[in-house]
Design a protein around this motif. Sequence first.
Motif, PDB file in Angstrom:
ATOM      1  N   PRO A 439      62.680  46.690 -13.069  1.00 41.21           N
ATOM      2  CA  PRO A 439      63.801  46.723 -12.118  1.00 41.21           C
ATOM      3  C   PRO A 439      64.834  45.658 -12.483  1.00 41.21           C
ATOM      4  N   GLU A 523      73.046  45.549  -3.521  1.00 41.62           N
ATOM      5  CA  GLU A 523      71.898  46.179  -4.150  1.00 41.62           C
ATOM      6  C   GLU A 523      72.249  46.546  -5.586  1.00 41.62           C
ATOM      7  N   LYS A 525      71.044  48.624  -8.811  1.00 42.21           N
ATOM      8  CA  LYS A 525      70.186  49.771  -9.071  1.00 42.21           C
ATOM      9  C   LYS A 525      70.451  50.256 -10.487  1.00 42.21           C
ATOM     10  N   ALA A 531      64.962  55.713 -10.133  1.00 41.83           N
ATOM     11  CA  ALA A 531      65.746  54.482 -10.222  1.00 41.83           C
ATOM     12  C   ALA A 531      65.007  53.323  -9.563  1.00 41.83           C
ATOM     13  N   SER A 533      65.471  49.256  -8.097  1.00 44.73           N
ATOM     14  CA  SER A 533      66.566  48.466  -7.528  1.00 44.73           C
ATOM     15  C   SER A 533      66.054  47.113  -7.054  1.00 44.73           C
TER      16      SER A 533
END
Length: 921
Positions: A439, A523, A525, A531, A533
């Motif tokens: 991430p 955020e 992402k 995905a 994030s």
Amino acid sequence: MRVYLMVFCLICCTANGQVVYSIAEETERGASVGNIAKDLGIDAATLSARKFRMITGSSKQYFNINASTGALSVNEPIDREQLCELKSACLLNYELVLENPLELYRMEFKVLDINDNSPSFPLSEYHINVPEFLSPGARFTLPNAQDLDEGTNSVQNYTLNSDEHFHLEMQTRGDGSKYPELVLKKALDREQQATHRLVLTAKDGGDPPKSGDVPVIVTVLDTNDNAPQFEHSVYRASILENSPSGTLVVQVHATDLDEGPNGEVRYSFSNTTSADLQRMFLIHPHTGEVTVNGVLAVQRPLLEMLIEARDNGAFGLSSTAKLLVEITDVNNHGPEITITSLSSPIPEDAAPGTVIALLSIMDKDPGENGKVTCQIPDNLPFQLKPSLESYYSLVTNGLLDRELISGYNITVTATDLGSPPITTQKTLWVQISDVNDNPPVFSADTFDVFVEENNPLGAFLYQVSASDPDMGENGRVSYVLRNATVAGSALASLLSVSLANGSIYAKRAFDFEQLRSFYFQVEAKDNGSPALSAAITVNVYISDQNDNAPAILYPTSQNGSVAVEVVPRLADEDYLVTKVVADDEDNAQNAWLSYHLAHSSDSTLFHLAPHSGELRTTRSMRSTDFLKHKVVVVVRDHGDPPLSSTVTVGILLADTLPQALPDFDDSGEPPPLLNATNIYLIISLACVSCIFAAFLLFLAIVRLCRCRTCCCSSCCCPADEYEKYCYSVHMLPSSHLPPDMLEVTGVGKLTHTYLYRASVGLGHSNSSIPNSDPGNIPSGSRLKVPGPCIQVQQVQSDRLSAVLVLQQRSRGGDEGRRRRGSRTPPGSAARVRGQRERGPRLTEGPQHVLNRSQPRLKASSPASSCAAAGAGESGSGQSRSLLLPPPPPPPPRSRRLGQPASMDRAAAGPEAASGCCSPLA
């Protein structure tokens, strides 16, 4: 000798790798073939330092390597047909030699054929002799066309032009090859046509196809009718591939039943035999011995040739036999590694056992020389597994992590079982593709952003940044604002964030007085699937600017009027007049307020406290101070730049609160006593007054002169005129007047109240007034005074007051006065003097109202109204009256404003000028 020694040394060194390139023939000079440094895993920057050299057995240097980049390019265009002639596979082998350390790399170039050659025949013209006695169906072998191209680009079919005696047919040999034959379809007649000219056309299978033709001349002869016959239709032979030149391969033999020249046989290779084989082998024309001519540089284990035997007859009949030569192998070929299939890149989450590549490993040598073993290094997470015959599968046998190692160079080593063995290496580059397994990561958990209020729209606030070790779309991070509400408004209405780089912008101006701080989350992402994030909290602190002027809370004005404060007229020193109260919505020093006195109608009377805003008196009030004052107070903050507000305060000096407040719209200061305009006005007024006084003096002199000539001693006017111009004033029975004082009040269209006083001299005509008590006028008494003796000027009110002052005179006094030359005309009853007093005035004694209303009189008309006090007549009843004559009738022509009444009377005739009273002052 030195070259062979160097080659031997290089062969003895460890071969690090081999690379194979495919290139089409006739590729232009400078065209890129590949990057040898990248393909072999060599640092291109070290090529020049390591003294790289390319060694080849070819006479020409067809390729060139850039020493700085390792780029491999074409140095000389390649003609495949010239280089490899009729070989099915055209290969060029190069060795790349590097020093320090000494390394050897093999490069193999596969030259691909293109359709760049048209079919051609060995001869420009072919002649065929056909005996005329042959019957239809006779066949004649036609020459085969040669096409230096291979495969479908070589000759595919033949055609013949139309002819009534011949047609073309294709025949197939036992080995499957085809050749054209000329077939006689109609008997020939030499006497009719001795020669037939035909055109044979050969076409290849290229795109577009190419063709070549050759004339075929058929001559009809009467000659030999038997062709030579071979002992065997197929001859077989076997030799070593390294046999020297002159080695006997086989001897063929054919016989001809004809005699003489028609029976003599000559041997030769058929036209269908390839030129390279004809050069590689020789056949003796008389004995039929086939020998080796040069090096047997062939890649096929079995060679096929056609040998033709032709007699020497006039008709030259021939026949063919096939020769098959088997080349015995010697271990002179190394293994060939071919990548049949390669899956690169492969995902980093590939499970162990995943097939990456399929390799084909072959050795052209037969038998033990062609058996191969294959292996790869042990320190790699890969494994070679045998698959089908001569095929190997490259599979994974461990976990992969692209973030640690993004690719692998896998060297495949193949070794044959010959003596001595030959080893071949080939390197595969396997790239590891990314999987979205990481991430985005921010450098901190929170960020603090400071921004000043009143920022412009679209102002840049901050840029957040997150990193993702993944690559491509998996590592491409986009930024969005998480939904939130700030001060009752959606976060999207306040801020925006760049999707690509995380830059945060303000969508509207911030106001410190409404919002001092807030926080939100951004955020990050990635674009992987699914995905991943991460979020970060951003704290926004808004700093204050001096954007609000002080607001005056007290005193306040309504509808634009001035706020009024009432101060006692006898206020002492330091008396609190008012306190200015203000507020500033800003913060810190921007809200620190100070009070200043910007303007005051009397700077010595008031002072203002700079911190509290209290307005106090500087000294005690004096009776000479003006009743109203105006001060302007400025309230200023300490911002940069400072802002201020003003308030105007009207101050009224009064002991009680008045019912109506005065107007403070003016400056509140007394006008200067003397200025240029006032001086001019004073001078003008003085001049006009002097002229007017001189004019009045002139009128008085004229009047006195007329009064001396008056013959009536009792009244200034004729009796009949007197009655017409008199007013009657009825007095109440209980009226009491002060001695020698009588006040008459009249009501009319007047704008001010004026008080008129008249002195009445009692003569024989007013003897009805008692001399003993002049304050008590008997009932029914009448005072008759000529109208022109009382004049009203600039009447401005609705009431008229006339006060008659009665004075008793002794006869002796009158006579003495007449003797002294008194100006009073003979027979006058009284002298009336009018005095105008502006404003309301209180008089002693009762007031009596006229019975008749006065008509509206024009301003500044000295003859507009007149009242005269005459001798009183007693009448019946209890009322008393004072007769005042009405104003004279209007003159026959108009006069200017301010023209004296005497001029009107003079113009009116002797009736108007008959009065004998003195003019009013």
